[in-house]
Scaffold this active site. Structure first.
Site, mmCIF file in Angstrom:
data_model
loop_
_atom_site.group_PDB
_atom_site.id
_atom_site.type_symbol
_atom_site.label_atom_id
_atom_site.label_comp_id
_atom_site.label_asym_id
_atom_site.label_seq_id
_atom_site.Cartn_x
_atom_site.Cartn_y
_atom_site.Cartn_z
ATOM 1 N N LYS A 37 6.107 -1.034 1.077
ATOM 2 C CA LYS A 37 5.030 -0.655 0.164
ATOM 3 C C LYS A 37 3.943 0.074 0.947
ATOM 4 C CE LYS A 37 1.140 -2.093 -1.071
ATOM 5 N NZ LYS A 37 0.407 -0.840 -1.296
ATOM 6 N N GLU B 66 -15.170 -4.957 12.861
ATOM 7 C CA GLU B 66 -14.350 -3.751 12.996
ATOM 8 C C GLU B 66 -14.910 -2.689 12.048
ATOM 9 O OE1 GLU B 66 -10.209 -4.002 11.747
ATOM 10 O OE2 GLU B 66 -9.660 -2.764 13.465
ATOM 11 N N GLU C 161 -0.509 -7.567 11.803
ATOM 12 C CA GLU C 161 -1.265 -6.753 12.773
ATOM 13 C C GLU C 161 -2.576 -6.390 12.104
ATOM 14 O OE1 GLU C 161 -3.077 -4.326 14.337
ATOM 15 O OE2 GLU C 161 -1.526 -2.755 14.404
ATOM 16 N N CYS D 15 -6.610 0.599 14.981
ATOM 17 C CA CYS D 15 -6.801 -0.825 15.284
ATOM 18 C C CYS D 15 -7.081 -1.065 16.766
ATOM 19 C CB CYS D 15 -5.578 -1.611 14.838
ATOM 20 S SG CYS D 15 -4.054 -0.908 15.467
#
Ligand code: TAP
Length: 470
Positions: free
Chosen positions: A170, A374, A245, A278
């Protein structure tokens, strides 16, 4: 406007429910995408289940040929796939072409390992022996983010297929085209129907339907920590392997004895993909004695960067959406409100598109939001440090632990630091990007499971022990 359909069991399926994909560099619509319903996802999982028995028994060398053929198709269709990748992510065309190359490399790397998924023999006695097999898991579910969709999708789809699993993937609704193009390229390469199914759709409908489908035997998710933890909750009553992750807040540490030119080049790598990565080194720790000199080098590099709407020339591409752009702007505002200063950047350069200038903030505390959360944007924060012990403690003072950079010519120090930094990868004198042949593990809240390299072969197989009396 392009129109994209689901790919299930080798067929493309149009759906009444669709979503528009906008180009982040203009916010103009570029495609409509079919949205998968829960029952579409169930159908895709059934197709993957039916294909599994045949796919798992194809001999490994032939499976490798299929993967190599997918890589070749990706390369043959590079121009069109890169174009779609640029339209959905806002990244420059040359950057997108590299993404197609990297995706092909994942398929080639794992193509070369299909016949190396070995068990071992265990000596017991003259009458009895024992051997182990690594067997595929079945249908694997892959939930893919928007920041580097083709590469991040390929890095898990390729090893899953190499191990004899089938796939339902997906993609993110903001950037689904390149993954749908990958599905098409795989069909063109002759991959049997049902082995790779793509269900574009929203996370809350298609994503959750995939996660909660009991016939899915493994899940790989890349994205936000919040959704990753939610997925873990959703599968908490099923003992299936999970790859999460989830991101990072990576330190990049420059000691006074470092090659400053190389370290400054490494520091500004953060701005690749507008900081939407990331493993980006978002916290730049600089030894006090070289701080001012080193900052000058970083600033001059940042100020040379061009933020351009022209998709092939920009150094700093657009952020994925208007909301991502406002979020980045509010992080920078919050840095200033908390006593920080903007050394360069800090503005939205034009009205059109979701661009944000490459930005350096200084004088922020380790506790400021910009230091802890983040940001996923082109914002670098710089800090002074005095001693090795202090910088290691501050580098580790984060909930994340994905990546870290260390710049020093003192190898003893490099070895001490690599041992004490809590990160899945520590780079020394090179803030290198992940590549297929090296593992990409995570510490702390950055994730669980293993991606890349041969570690992925263990993740996508289960161990079976066979004990035989002769
Ligand atoms: P997420 O919401 O986590 O999206 C990642 C993927 O998960 C998308 O395909 C998304 O689908 C899907 N998803 C969302 N909710 C789901 C659910 N309940 N069940 C199953 N799947 C679900 O990320 P985002 O909102 O796009 O980005 C937010 C933040 O995530 C970013 O600012 C960044 O910090 C982080 N992020 C990290 C990474 C990496 S590489 N670690 C990548 C992207 C984002 P839809 O988007 O189609 O709904």
């Amino acid at each position: 406007m392009k129109e994209y359909e689901l790919l299930v069991d080798g067929e493309t399926l149009s759906r009444a429910e669709t979503e528009v994909v906008n180009d982040p560099s203009s916010n103009q619509p570029v495609a409509t995408i079919a949205l998968a319903s829960e029952s579409d996802v169930a159908t895709a999982v059934e197709a993957a289940e039916s294909a599994f028995e045949r796919w798992r028994t194809i001999d490994p060398v032939t499976r490798g040929h299929y993967l190599r053929d997918i890589a070749a198709e990706l390369r043959d269709q590079k121009a069109i796939i890169a174009q779609r990748h640029t339209e959905e992510t806002g990244r420059s065309l040359s950057d997108s072409e590299r993404s197609v190359e990297y995706a092909a490399e994942y398929f080639e790397y794992y193509a070369g390992l299909t016949h190396r998924i070995n068990g071992e023999t265990v000596p017991l006695s003259h009458e009895e022996f024992d051997y182990t097999r690594r067997e595929p898991l079945g249908v694997t579910g892959h939930i893919i983010p928007w920041n580097s969709p083709l590469l991040l999708g390929s890095r898990s789809i390729a090893p899953a297929l190499a191990c004899g699993n089938t796939v339902v993937a997906k993609p993110a609704k903001l950037a689904p085209m390149s993954i749908l193009e990958l599905g098409r390229a795989a069909s063109d390469a002759g991959l049997p129907d049902g082995v790779l199914n793509i269900v574009s759709g929203s996370g809350s409908t298609a994503g959750e339907a995939l996660v909660t489908n009991e016939n899915v035997r493994e899940l790989t998710f890349t994205g936000s920590k919040q959704v990753g933890l939610h997925i873990r909750e959703l599968v908490s009553d099923r003992l299936i392997p999970l790859n999460l992750e989830l991101g990072g807040k990576s330190p990049n540490i420059v000691f006074a004895d470092a090659d400053q030119e190389a370290a400054a080049d490494g520091a500004v790598k953060l701005f690749t993909n507008a900081g939407q990565s990331c493993y980006a080194g978002t916290r730049l720790f600089i030894a006090d004695e070289i701080y001012d000199e080193f900052i000058d080098r970083v600033v001059s590099r940042i100020e040379e960067m061009e933020v351009k709407r022209d998709s092939d020339e920009t150094d700093v591409s657009a952020l994925i959406s208007p909301s991502a752009q406002s979020e980045v702007a509010s992080y920078v505002e919050s840095a200033v409100e908390s006593g920080g200063s903007i050394t360069t950047g800090g503005r939205i350069p034009f009205e059109e598109g979701n661009f944000y200038e490459p930005t350096l903030v200084e004088n922020v505390s380790d506790n400021a939001a910009v230091s802890r959360e983040e940001i996923f944007g082109p914002v670098l924060a710089a800090y002074r440090f005095d001693s090795e012990q202090e910088v290691v403690e501050r580098a580790n003072d984060t909930e994340y632990g994905l990546y870290a950079g260390v710049w020093t010519t003192d190898l003893d120090r490099a070895n001490r630091i690599t041992e004490h930094i809590e990160a899945g990868t520590v780079t020394v004198n090179n803030y290198a990007s992940p590549i297929p042949q090296v593992p990409f593990p995570a510490y702390k809240q950055s994730g669980i499971g293993s991606e890349y390299a041969t570690a992925a072969l263990n993740h996508y197989t289960k161990l079976k022990n066979v004990r035989m009396k002769v």
